[in-house]
Scaffold this motif. Sequence first.
Motif, PDB file in Angstrom:
ATOM      1  N   SER A 298     -33.297 -31.172  25.191  1.00  0.00           N
ATOM      2  CA  SER A 298     -32.459 -30.104  24.661  1.00  0.00           C
ATOM      3  C   SER A 298     -31.890 -30.574  23.331  1.00  0.00           C
ATOM      4  CB  SER A 298     -31.304 -29.794  25.612  1.00  0.00           C
ATOM      5  OG  SER A 298     -30.333 -28.995  24.967  1.00  0.00           O
ATOM      6  N   SER A 299     -31.958 -29.721  22.326  1.00  0.00           N
ATOM      7  CA  SER A 299     -31.332 -30.055  21.049  1.00  0.00           C
ATOM      8  C   SER A 299     -29.891 -29.555  20.998  1.00  0.00           C
ATOM      9  CB  SER A 299     -32.132 -29.444  19.895  1.00  0.00           C
ATOM     10  OG  SER A 299     -32.215 -28.035  20.026  1.00  0.00           O
ATOM     11  N   GLY A 300     -29.525 -28.701  21.962  1.00  0.00           N
ATOM     12  CA  GLY A 300     -28.215 -28.061  21.899  1.00  0.00           C
ATOM     13  C   GLY A 300     -27.056 -29.019  22.024  1.00  0.00           C
ATOM     14  N   GLY A 301     -27.116 -29.927  23.004  1.00  0.00           N
ATOM     15  CA  GLY A 301     -25.996 -30.835  23.209  1.00  0.00           C
ATOM     16  C   GLY A 301     -25.732 -31.715  22.011  1.00  0.00           C
ATOM     17  N   VAL A 302     -26.784 -32.321  21.471  1.00  0.00           N
ATOM     18  CA  VAL A 302     -26.637 -33.197  20.308  1.00  0.00           C
ATOM     19  C   VAL A 302     -25.999 -32.454  19.152  1.00  0.00           C
ATOM     20  CG1 VAL A 302     -27.900 -34.507  18.545  1.00  0.00           C
ATOM     21  CG2 VAL A 302     -28.580 -34.679  20.948  1.00  0.00           C
ATOM     22  N   HIS A 303     -26.492 -31.252  18.878  1.00  0.00           N
ATOM     23  CA  HIS A 303     -26.045 -30.562  17.669  1.00  0.00           C
ATOM     24  C   HIS A 303     -24.713 -29.838  17.848  1.00  0.00           C
ATOM     25  CE1 HIS A 303     -29.449 -31.885  15.543  1.00  0.00           C
ATOM     26  NE2 HIS A 303     -30.321 -31.200  16.266  1.00  0.00           N
ATOM     27  N   ILE A 304     -24.368 -29.422  19.052  1.00  0.00           N
ATOM     28  CA  ILE A 304     -23.021 -28.893  19.260  1.00  0.00           C
ATOM     29  C   ILE A 304     -21.996 -29.994  19.006  1.00  0.00           C
ATOM     30  CG2 ILE A 304     -21.390 -28.108  21.035  1.00  0.00           C
ATOM     31  CD1 ILE A 304     -23.582 -26.320  22.124  1.00  0.00           C
TER      32      ILE A 304
END
Length: 585
Positions: A298-304
């Motif tokens: 998931s890229s979401g956690g890193v970028h959030i």
Amino acid sequence: MKMRHFLLQAATLALVAAQPANAAAPAVAPSGNSAPLLDYAAIHHPVVARHGMVVSQEAIASEVGRGILERGGNAVDAAVAVGFALAVTLPKAGNLAGGGFMMIYDAKSGKTITIDYKELAPYAASRTMFLTPDGKVDLAAAREKRSASGVPGTVAAFELALKTYGTMTMGQVAAPAIELARKGIVVTPDYADSIHFAHDKLARNPAAAKAFFKPDGSEYQPGEVIRQPDLAWSIEQIVKGGARAFYTGEIARRMVADQQAQGGYLTMRDMADYKAVIREPLRATYRGYELVLMPPPSSGGVHIIQMLKALEGFDLKGMGHNSAAAMHLTIEAMRQAYADRSKYLGDPDFSKIPIDWLDGEAYARQTRAAISGDKARLSRDVAPGLAPMAESPNTTHYSIWDAQGNVVSNTYSLNYSFGNGVVVPGTGILMNNGMDDFSARPGVPNGYGLVGGERNAIEPHKRSLSSMTPAMIFKDGKPYVVTGSPGGSRIITAVMQVLMNVMDYDMNIADATDAARFHEQWLPDEVYLEPNGFSPDTIAILKRMGYRLEESSMTIGSTQSIMKSGGVLYGAADPRRPGALAAGY
């Protein structure tokens, strides 16, 4: 409209649970995925419960989950039951042959884990498999044909979650879905619209046409009953034989036979070797709260975390929610994060992701310093940062909270609406087109406009990068908010804005859900705004700053969220898409 939609489901809902007094009728938006003309000044009251809560994008599935909780099941039991039910009631996204991410908070141990069940590239996959002789991307092969399907992960994850943290048997949690598939469900306006929207895709495949159209080829209309006996058979096989029935049994044999006969890549070895993976979540602090988010792929956690670290240096609350000043800073943080996504994110089992650097304070300071006080940057002038050496709109999300304090946040998908439109003959199972989440040609946008790099290039048995982002906020060491969303590339920004609305602007979960959203993803260089949600003055200021603003033709996400405050659960089903329901008891 709301009452009509609710009454159409009465016969089906009786299969799983009686309607309690505190359940709200499903929020209904205009048909399809177009952005509803929301009245952002209106108050959206959350559903209140003291024992348990299920919030999903589809009302029957929410009722199935609540029924499991009322019968003594825990949040994981309910999550698996909802997942099976959505395969019947929301076929454009609910699935048995897709993939996703599940986050589980276990109240007894106080531990939070994540389950990565993203689809895998087949062993026969290669980085050039979707390229034509002249080097262009064959979009049909990557999205519509059998070759678009990765090895499915959903069934493996459901069994892993149930065996590790559940209290019920597979037969108990799958029983409602089997009954819904065999006896039939009442077609809602949203269900009918989704079939109509995908008519040509589904009509191309005889098994899909058999599953979703009448015998004469016409579409089911609202109020009519659709039955799915083949899908009921498949779920029964899983009950009898567990995940092995799906990955090595008759379901797998039928799936592989269809693939091999029609140019697909899946083999029995691919199926037998699939494993869902338990991963440690990402953690960060923001404004005194603790965030627990999904790690790569998931890229979401890193970028959030990356975006919030940069924004923590500004007084957003003092600027005002969705003011031009606050939006300017948030847009620029989004722009930088999506630029970095294109270069650094991929499958952590294949390459090292520089998470500590991306989410570190030093890079946050660098990002803040690059933001002008009164002028938009151009995306062509924003490149991925230099690290030190050393991801359909038709996804779906649901959140569940039980009386013991266990919490589940699950996002799963077929990728595009109805995946590649292929139903495996004799199974009723729709196949995914998750291979399009890879970078078929690094540097070329995928179907969501996202640019990927070498780390997300196709390799055998690799997991593609995804934007799916189940999320939780902890307060004083305990879960406070659980949320997540569908929306393709817009998932990350939709989830982040709900989190910010709670942590920066002190909103309750209903207001945090209803607030107008915006989205920027580096390329294309445009800021998308939901309609009717932003003041003309704010829009004028942003335009003077140099922003290219576009009124979004689609809603930005569809978050399904729960907040616990003062011992009470508040469930908020996003009104942006029809049919969602918060069901508590």
